[in-house]
Design a protein around this motif. Sequence first.
Motif, short mmCIF file in Angstrom:
data_model
loop_
_atom_site.label_atom_id
_atom_site.label_comp_id
_atom_site.label_asym_id
_atom_site.label_seq_id
_atom_site.Cartn_x
_atom_site.Cartn_y
_atom_site.Cartn_z
N CYS A 399 -5.59 -3.96 6.95
CA CYS A 399 -4.15 -3.37 6.78
C CYS A 399 -3.23 -4.75 6.77
CB CYS A 399 -3.85 -2.60 7.95
SG CYS A 399 -4.99 -1.12 8.17
N ASP A 400 -1.92 -4.21 6.09
CA ASP A 400 -0.88 -5.11 6.03
C ASP A 400 -0.18 -5.16 7.37
OD1 ASP A 400 2.21 -5.38 3.93
OD2 ASP A 400 1.16 -6.52 5.59
N PRO A 401 -0.19 -6.56 8.17
CA PRO A 401 0.11 -6.45 9.39
C PRO A 401 1.84 -5.93 9.56
CG PRO A 401 -0.71 -8.35 8.76
CD PRO A 401 -0.81 -7.68 7.75
N ALA A 402 2.51 -6.01 8.47
CA ALA A 402 3.95 -5.62 8.38
C ALA A 402 4.09 -4.14 8.51
CB ALA A 402 4.62 -6.12 7.01
N THR A 403 3.06 -3.58 7.99
CA THR A 403 3.08 -1.98 8.20
C THR A 403 2.00 -1.22 8.89
OG1 THR A 403 1.84 -1.75 5.91
CG2 THR A 403 4.32 -2.14 5.71
N GLY A 404 0.84 -1.90 9.28
CA GLY A 404 -0.01 -1.32 9.73
C GLY A 404 -0.83 -0.30 8.72
N GLU A 405 -0.57 -0.61 7.57
CA GLU A 405 -1.22 0.49 6.66
C GLU A 405 -1.89 -0.49 5.36
OE1 GLU A 405 1.86 2.80 5.03
OE2 GLU A 405 2.22 3.74 7.05
N LEU A 406 -2.81 0.29 4.64
CA LEU A 406 -3.41 -0.25 3.75
C LEU A 406 -2.52 -0.87 2.73
CD1 LEU A 406 -6.33 1.94 2.67
CD2 LEU A 406 -6.63 -0.15 4.16
N PRO A 407 -2.59 -2.21 2.02
CA PRO A 407 -1.71 -2.39 1.02
C PRO A 407 -1.27 -1.33 0.05
CG PRO A 407 -3.37 -4.19 1.31
CD PRO A 407 -3.82 -2.95 1.88
N THR A 408 -0.21 -1.57 -0.65
CA THR A 408 0.35 -0.51 -1.72
C THR A 408 -0.61 -0.59 -2.77
OG1 THR A 408 2.13 -2.04 -2.73
CG2 THR A 408 2.70 -0.49 -0.84
N LEU A 409 -0.48 0.28 -3.83
CA LEU A 409 -1.44 0.17 -4.91
C LEU A 409 -0.93 -0.59 -5.84
CD1 LEU A 409 -1.72 4.10 -6.08
CD2 LEU A 409 -3.31 2.55 -4.95
N SER A 410 0.48 -1.31 -5.94
CA SER A 410 0.98 -2.36 -6.67
C SER A 410 0.18 -3.79 -6.09
CB SER A 410 2.43 -2.46 -6.83
OG SER A 410 2.94 -2.51 -5.34
N GLN A 411 0.38 -3.72 -4.79
CA GLN A 411 -0.29 -5.04 -4.18
C GLN A 411 -1.94 -4.99 -4.57
OE1 GLN A 411 0.89 -4.25 -0.08
NE2 GLN A 411 2.12 -6.16 -0.14
N LEU A 412 -2.76 -3.99 -4.44
CA LEU A 412 -4.01 -3.91 -4.66
C LEU A 412 -4.31 -4.18 -6.10
CD1 LEU A 412 -5.01 -0.75 -2.67
CD2 LEU A 412 -5.42 -3.27 -2.16
N ALA A 413 -3.33 -3.67 -7.15
CA ALA A 413 -3.61 -4.13 -8.32
C ALA A 413 -3.34 -5.50 -8.86
CB ALA A 413 -2.69 -3.22 -9.22
N ALA A 414 -2.25 -6.23 -8.08
CA ALA A 414 -2.16 -7.79 -8.19
C ALA A 414 -3.33 -8.22 -7.46
CB ALA A 414 -0.63 -7.92 -7.35
N LEU A 415 -3.76 -7.90 -6.56
CA LEU A 415 -4.94 -8.57 -5.95
C LEU A 415 -6.18 -8.60 -6.77
CD1 LEU A 415 -4.81 -7.26 -2.06
CD2 LEU A 415 -4.38 -9.84 -2.92
N ASP A 416 -6.34 -7.41 -7.49
CA ASP A 416 -7.58 -7.56 -8.44
C ASP A 416 -7.18 -8.03 -9.80
OD1 ASP A 416 -9.65 -4.49 -9.11
OD2 ASP A 416 -9.94 -6.50 -8.22
N GLY A 417 -5.82 -8.38 -10.20
CA GLY A 417 -5.34 -8.91 -11.34
C GLY A 417 -5.43 -7.94 -12.62
N ILE A 418 -5.17 -6.73 -12.10
CA ILE A 418 -5.08 -5.73 -13.05
C ILE A 418 -3.92 -4.85 -13.13
CG2 ILE A 418 -7.78 -5.44 -13.32
CD1 ILE A 418 -7.48 -3.24 -11.48
N SER A 419 -3.70 -4.17 -14.02
CA SER A 419 -2.37 -3.16 -14.00
C SER A 419 -2.54 -2.14 -13.32
CB SER A 419 -1.93 -2.78 -15.56
OG SER A 419 -2.91 -1.98 -16.01
N MET A 420 -1.39 -1.46 -12.96
CA MET A 420 -1.57 -0.13 -12.01
C MET A 420 -2.37 0.80 -12.76
SD MET A 420 0.04 0.17 -9.15
CE MET A 420 0.98 1.55 -8.92
N PRO A 421 -2.04 1.28 -14.16
CA PRO A 421 -2.90 2.33 -14.96
C PRO A 421 -4.61 1.81 -14.71
CG PRO A 421 -0.98 1.79 -16.21
CD PRO A 421 -1.10 0.75 -14.86
N THR A 422 -4.67 0.75 -14.82
CA THR A 422 -6.15 0.46 -14.81
C THR A 422 -6.61 0.31 -13.33
OG1 THR A 422 -5.73 -1.18 -16.63
CG2 THR A 422 -7.72 -1.32 -15.25
#
Length: 446
Positions: A399-422
């Motif tokens: 979880c993101d400590p700032a929200t207590g939730e999983l990262p957003t889809l845009s953050q997850l896409a950036a972590l994986d080095g891919i686009s949001m549609p992918t």
Amino acid sequence: MRLPGTRYQEHGWEQVRKLLGLCSLQAFRRLDVALVLDPAQHGVLLDAYTGALAAALRAHARSARGEMEGNSYGETVAELALALAFELQAYPAFWDAFVATLVAEHGRSGAFWRDPAADGVLRKKVNDMYAGLRDRVDADNYIVATGSDCSPNKIYTYRMLDKAYRDIARLFGNWHDHRAQVGAILDRALDAMPIEARQMKSIAGCKAEWIVNWSASLEEYGGAPGPLHTRSKRFASLKNSPDKIGVMLLEIGDYEELSSNLDRAEGWQGEAGEAAAWLEDYWRVMGDSAAHEAGGGMFDEDRLVPAPPQSDDEEVDDAGDQHDDPPQAMLPDPVQQAAEQQLATGLSLPPRYMELARGAQAEGSRLLRILSEESLPIRLAVYQKLLGAADDTYPDAWCDPATGELPTLSQLAALDGISMPTLRKRRDRAINKLRAASVLNATPAQ
């Protein structure tokens, strides 16, 4: 912003205001607005306006705007607009002030309401009337709900502080691009991500001095003086009263937390028995599975089968990867770790987010075996889709400590080095893989 007894201080107000303006113009086209010039007819005109406005609002109740969520208590935009329109009968002073502005405009421009090009002027005056009325209504309802004194000006102050907090949270979340202003707010130079950006999870965690410093910073970084530093006397006393600001911030935060808990209570209370039974079965199955795997067994579809004999030559695929462990089980090299840390920091996540999140996976679980070919961000996107962004079963490291939730889809896409549609495509493919394995109703979050 939520406060006890209030209904009009949340996100839906902008749509309520627009609907009241639109329907007021329709109502005035059916009325003899010239009656505003006769003081004896002001009450009659109010009754006629209220009736015509109510009819127009009911006609728009099933429109896209009318059916929008007006507040977090389940009231629609149309319902809130209709209720506020009838409040004019209880607070005629707002109608009288509105009529006075029409008379004054008539003195300057004549019967301006007959000119379709003047709709903007009329609508602006309607907006001003309802903006004052909503704060009066909410202030009175706050007094009833809490027994404490409140005024429309105090409601306005609460709203200003809420907006200030949200702007500070936005700046904290993107501190790289606003390093100087965030430093001014925190009153120190920044060389790295400020810990406050992760610690401030709600308005209750916002410090009064940050509000004062934020307001002071706006003239330099925003182009205009902040609300505490203008010539207006509305907030003059707050600039030198951080204790008063702190009390108001805590009140907003405490009530938002309380009302949020109440929002969710009905759901979990109604399903408590079913959830308890599911958990009991789940942990029993997981215990049996763990014991079986510890003894060398493995899963094949929905049956336990003995582990295959170990051969000297392990099977290798075309790329040379061994099938003993999923690729994600391999630790990244120092270069990859450094790149991951830099990327996580840029996304306002802890620098070691990927490393810790990877280590929090339940190694050997059936879910991990099924999704072994998927990256960690894809698996987290699957959990977010199936269980939501926040779930008690998620490890803290996910979880993101700032929200207590999983990262957003845009953050997850950036972590994986891919686009949001992918990301969405791979996530949906992984979910289909889970459905094919028939494990959706019996899988842990880890």
